[in-house]
Design a protein around this motif. Structure first.
Motif, short mmCIF file in Angstrom:
data_model
loop_
_atom_site.label_atom_id
_atom_site.label_comp_id
_atom_site.label_asym_id
_atom_site.label_seq_id
_atom_site.Cartn_x
_atom_site.Cartn_y
_atom_site.Cartn_z
N MET A 1 40.53 37.68 31.60
CA MET A 1 40.02 38.70 31.03
C MET A 1 39.81 37.85 29.61
O MET A 1 40.71 38.05 28.94
N ASP B 1 40.37 44.30 37.43
CA ASP B 1 38.99 42.79 36.75
C ASP B 1 38.22 43.12 35.74
O ASP B 1 36.99 44.16 36.33
N ASP B 2 37.95 42.21 34.84
CA ASP B 2 36.30 42.40 33.90
C ASP B 2 34.76 41.86 34.32
O ASP B 2 34.20 42.89 34.46
#
Length: 193
Positions: free
Chosen positions: A107, A59-60
């Protein structure tokens, strides 16, 4: 100044004194439901010190990734974190014992769907669970409901989705895009669509 309101299901009392502050008291009814405990969500063998599976979370958003990673650790999973698609590919290349990929769908740079397509080429049997905030299922066309968990989610929902994904892996079936995809998932001939 004081104000109060109450019903059979609880009540609220507000006491305020100028220059001293405000006090708010909320009364809630007692629940007959059993308290949900994190320990009850993990399989029985998780009670020992051994981890039940190793999960790569991608996950960014650092805060979202950290919250999900903390939930996973409380559920007795070993966690590897990656903040981008490139970091995820590096982790998968350097650590061949990842049991599940927990992947943000939206993302920057490379979408979760594109990451999944590339991962499928090298790891056709790796279960992938998408984390998404999308309410519109049309944006997730080709991805089954079993492969997604919507934001926000709790530990119980996450535990259930992971258990299903890992059980599919152990039985040799990894769903890619809904109906008719089990055969393709087993032999790895069809990446995500």
């Amino acid at each position: 100044m004081s104000a109060a309101s109450s019903t059979r299901s609880g009540g609220v009392r507000i006491d305020s004194v100028e220059g001293q502050g405000t006090s708010i008291t909320i009364s809630l009814p007692r629940s007959d439901l059993a308290e949900e405990r994190i320990d009850d969500l993990a399989p029985d063998h998780a009670a020992g010190l051994d981890f039940q599976a190793r999960i790569l979370i991608v996950d960014d958003d650092d805060a979202v990734r950290q919250i999900a990673a903390d939930m996973l650790r409380e559920l007795r999973y070993e966690v590897v974190e990656a903040g981008s698609a490139g970091a995820a590919f590096d982790a998968l290349q350097s650590q061949n014992n990842i049991d599940l990929l927990l992947l943000d769908f939206a993302m920057p740079g490379m979408s979760g769907a594109e990451v999944a397509r590339r991962v499928r080429m090298r790891h056709p049997k790796l279960p992938i669970l998408f984390v998404t905030g999308y309410a519109d299922r049309a944006l997730l066309s080709g991805i089954s409901e079993a492969q997604t968990i919507g934001k926000p989610f709790g530990s119980h929902d996450l535990a259930e989705k992971i258990a299903v994904a890992l059980n599919r892996r152990s039985s040799g079936v990894i769903a890619h895009s809904g109906e008719g995809s089990s055969r393709a998932a087993v032999n790895g001939s069809r990446p995500f669509s």
